[in-house]
Design a protein around this motif. Structure first.
Motif, mmCIF file in Angstrom:
data_model
loop_
_atom_site.group_PDB
_atom_site.id
_atom_site.type_symbol
_atom_site.label_atom_id
_atom_site.label_comp_id
_atom_site.label_asym_id
_atom_site.label_seq_id
_atom_site.Cartn_x
_atom_site.Cartn_y
_atom_site.Cartn_z
ATOM 1 N N GLY A 38 0.820 -1.151 -0.021
ATOM 2 C CA GLY A 38 0.083 -0.049 -0.004
ATOM 3 C C GLY A 38 0.667 1.258 -0.051
ATOM 4 O O GLY A 38 0.492 2.279 0.553
ATOM 5 N N ARG B 74 -3.094 -7.074 9.528
ATOM 6 C CA ARG B 74 -3.209 -6.870 8.176
ATOM 7 C C ARG B 74 -3.786 -8.105 7.596
ATOM 8 O O ARG B 74 -3.108 -9.139 7.209
ATOM 9 C CB ARG B 74 -1.663 -6.450 7.655
ATOM 10 C CG ARG B 74 -1.130 -5.235 8.224
ATOM 11 C CD ARG B 74 0.510 -5.533 8.005
ATOM 12 N NE ARG B 74 0.903 -6.711 8.405
ATOM 13 C CZ ARG B 74 2.261 -7.403 8.510
ATOM 14 N NH1 ARG B 74 3.128 -6.189 8.071
ATOM 15 N NH2 ARG B 74 2.641 -8.379 8.937
ATOM 16 N N GLY C 268 -5.652 -9.458 4.106
ATOM 17 C CA GLY C 268 -6.035 -9.344 2.734
ATOM 18 C C GLY C 268 -7.377 -9.985 2.564
ATOM 19 O O GLY C 268 -7.884 -10.872 3.005
ATOM 20 N N THR D 94 -6.022 -3.606 9.373
ATOM 21 C CA THR D 94 -6.062 -2.965 8.014
ATOM 22 C C THR D 94 -6.428 -4.077 7.403
ATOM 23 O O THR D 94 -6.050 -5.093 7.053
ATOM 24 C CB THR D 94 -4.606 -2.475 8.002
ATOM 25 O OG1 THR D 94 -4.157 -1.434 8.913
ATOM 26 C CG2 THR D 94 -4.547 -1.827 6.502
ATOM 27 N N ARG E 15 -6.749 -5.045 2.948
ATOM 28 C CA ARG E 15 -6.155 -4.769 1.770
ATOM 29 C C ARG E 15 -6.786 -5.551 0.806
ATOM 30 O O ARG E 15 -6.810 -6.864 0.863
ATOM 31 C CB ARG E 15 -4.673 -5.083 1.704
ATOM 32 C CG ARG E 15 -3.850 -4.809 0.521
ATOM 33 C CD ARG E 15 -2.330 -4.807 0.619
ATOM 34 N NE ARG E 15 -2.050 -4.153 1.785
ATOM 35 C CZ ARG E 15 -0.704 -4.100 2.067
ATOM 36 N NH1 ARG E 15 -0.015 -5.151 1.805
ATOM 37 N NH2 ARG E 15 -0.350 -3.479 3.280
#
Length: 290
Positions: A26, A92, A94, A121, A123
């Motif tokens: 990112g 994180r 995905g 987060t 993604r």
């Protein structure tokens, strides 16, 4: 030495490209390049052989990579040990595009309720890109389509669901049988993990017919079909049912469906948070399918 810079180096080494590493993290390509230059200055060594389209590790870099991976992992674990129950710190995740609407809202809700000190987060990306992000350490876990190859032993794979496959057409009220036969096909990208499986099982239905376009974006394909642009073969994710009145969905038999999985590393720096995500996803599937 900033371990975030080491994460960028690992991402470049895994993907073979500064641009690809930037997408995984990112960041901009310029930011990743700057991080690598700082590392090279600190270590007094060239770490990458750069060309116009690639960035490959030098021999010196290859010797450093195992230690770099350990440093990144140890730094993440050190942060997590401050929290006795493991429910704080960064995580994180995905997610492929369909999982963004199907699964991620429930994960966010559970993090707010059970892990308010965690920093989640999310993604988005293709299955292949998210897998590379997991391997490089840019992601802690990912919701993807099942890989078309045997996963390495350091990756834990948990099956979530096998999604049925349908033939999607515009609403029958807007289409005669003659018109349906002349519709072009909007194909789920045959190079993607999900599209590859669908093509192997049902590509004969398309044959040599007119292919309007090929996309690794099932939601966009569904929208195009609902607007009368063409027909498609699609997996049935939860969000597809939202288009029900706008499309004609005909069940297809003979294939195994699209398998959705949850991936994480054995060495995940936040195993408690990873387990929380997996539990949310598992409970969601049970609730949906009874």
């Amino acid at each position: 030495m900033d371990t975030r810079f080491l994460e960028s180096l690992l991402a470049v080494a895994e993907t073979g490209s500064i641009a690809a590493a930037a997408r995984l993290q990112g960041l901009t390509a310029a930011a990743v390049s700057q991080r690598i230059r700082v590392l090279e200055a600190e270590l007094g060594a060239t770490l990458l052989n750069r060309t116009a389209h690639a960035a490959l590790p030098t021999e010196t870099c290859f010797r450093l990579l195992p230690a770099a991976r350990r440093l990144v992992r140890d730094a993440e674990q050190l942060t997590n040990r401050i929290d006795a129950d493991g429910l704080s710190g960064p995580f994180r995740l995905g997610a492929v595009s369909t999982a963004l609407s199907d699964n991620v809202p429930a994960v966010i809700q559970q993090f707010r309720q059970k892990a308010p000190q965690a920093v989640l987060t999310v993604r988005p990306g293709t299955s292949a890109d998210l897998y590379e992000g997991l391997r490089s350490g840019a992601l802690d876990a990912a919701i993807t389509v099942a890989a078309p190859f045997e996963l390495p032993k350091d990756i834990i794979c948990r099956t979530l669901e096998a999604q049925a496959i349908v033939h999607a057409l515009p609403p029958e009220r807007d289409l005669s049988k003659t018109e349906a036969g002349k519709l072009p096909w909007i194909v789920y990208d045959r190079q993607s993990w999900g599209g590859r499986k669908l093509w192997a099982d049902f590509g004969a239905l398309v044959g040599e017919e007119h292919i309007l376009c090929e996309l690794d974006a099932p939601e966009t394909i569904a929208q195009m079909v609902s607007q009368g642009a063409g027909q498609a073969i699609l997996p049935v994710w939860q969000g597809l049912r939202m288009h029900g009145p706008e499309m004609t969905l005909k069940d297809l038999q003979g294939g195994a469906g699209r398998e959705m999985v949850f991936l994480r590393k054995h060495t995940c720096a936040a195993p408690v948070l990873a387990d929380l995500v997996h539990k949310v996803l598992r409970d969601q599937v049970i609730s949906t399918h009874g």
